[in-house]
Design a protein around this motif. Structure first.
Motif, short mmCIF file in Angstrom:
data_model
loop_
_atom_site.label_atom_id
_atom_site.label_comp_id
_atom_site.label_asym_id
_atom_site.label_seq_id
_atom_site.Cartn_x
_atom_site.Cartn_y
_atom_site.Cartn_z
N HIS A 189 0.59 -1.26 -0.08
CA HIS A 189 -0.04 0.11 -0.01
C HIS A 189 0.70 1.25 -0.03
N GLY A 190 2.15 1.15 -0.15
CA GLY A 190 3.08 2.04 -0.11
C GLY A 190 2.75 3.11 1.18
N VAL A 227 1.02 -2.87 6.64
CA VAL A 227 0.56 -4.33 6.91
C VAL A 227 1.63 -4.78 8.05
N LEU A 228 0.91 -5.27 9.19
CA LEU A 228 1.96 -5.83 10.31
C LEU A 228 1.06 -7.17 10.61
N GLY A 248 0.83 -14.17 14.03
CA GLY A 248 0.73 -14.25 12.59
C GLY A 248 -0.28 -13.67 11.95
N HIS A 249 -1.48 -13.29 12.44
CA HIS A 249 -2.32 -12.54 11.53
C HIS A 249 -2.16 -11.39 11.20
N PRO A 250 -2.04 -11.14 9.70
CA PRO A 250 -1.86 -9.90 9.22
C PRO A 250 -3.06 -8.69 9.37
N PHE A 251 -2.55 -7.46 9.59
CA PHE A 251 -3.59 -6.77 9.77
C PHE A 251 -2.94 -5.28 9.39
N CYS A 252 -3.81 -4.03 8.91
CA CYS A 252 -3.40 -3.03 8.42
C CYS A 252 -3.84 -1.88 9.34
N ILE A 253 -2.79 -0.78 9.33
CA ILE A 253 -2.87 0.42 10.01
C ILE A 253 -3.11 1.14 8.77
N VAL A 254 -4.05 2.48 9.16
CA VAL A 254 -4.48 3.43 8.25
C VAL A 254 -4.39 4.67 8.91
#
Length: 123
Positions: free
Chosen positions: A103-104, A109-110, A115-121
């Motif tokens: 996502h630049g 993405v963390l 191990g579950h991926p999650f995003c912060i925006v």
């Protein structure tokens, strides 16, 4: 007429529900569910939404971005801080950061400690 449904819970599989609940509690300030235990732990979210964590024997963490072990779920969080600040804090709490960042500067993405991926925006 469409069916009216209200989302009330999201549950993630993991090897240690209390540890994963503690990670998300520190990251979100959500309150622990009073009946949390070693097999199922929960956090009480906004508008009655429960985020749950259930013990799974022989749990295998997602291998995002490849699909050897599918991610199965992806959560996104809006953060008030600058993304760099929020990312640093989450890494201190035990999150991981995959090399692949699709996502630049728009999102990060963390991965949580299980191990579950999650995003912060940004908010």
């Amino acid at each position: 007429m469409p069916l009216q449904m209200t989302l009330v819970a999201i549950t993630l599989d993991c090897p240690d529900p209390l540890a994963l609940a503690a990670f998300y509690q520190q990251a979100t300030s959500l309150e622990p569910h009073p009946k949390s235990d070693a097999d199922f732990a929960g956090l009480n979210g906004d508008h009655g939404l429960l985020i749950g964590f259930q013990r799974v024997d022989d749990y295998r963490a997602p291998s995002w971005p490849d699909q050897i072990v599918p991610q199965q779920l992806h959560i996104c969080f809006k953060v008030d801080e600058d993304l760099d600040v929020a990312e640093a804090r989450l890494l201190e709490l035990g999150a991981g950061k995959p090399d692949h960042q699709p996502h630049g500067d728009k999102a990060r993405v963390l991965t949580d400690p299980a191990g579950h991926p999650f995003c912060i925006v940004p908010r």
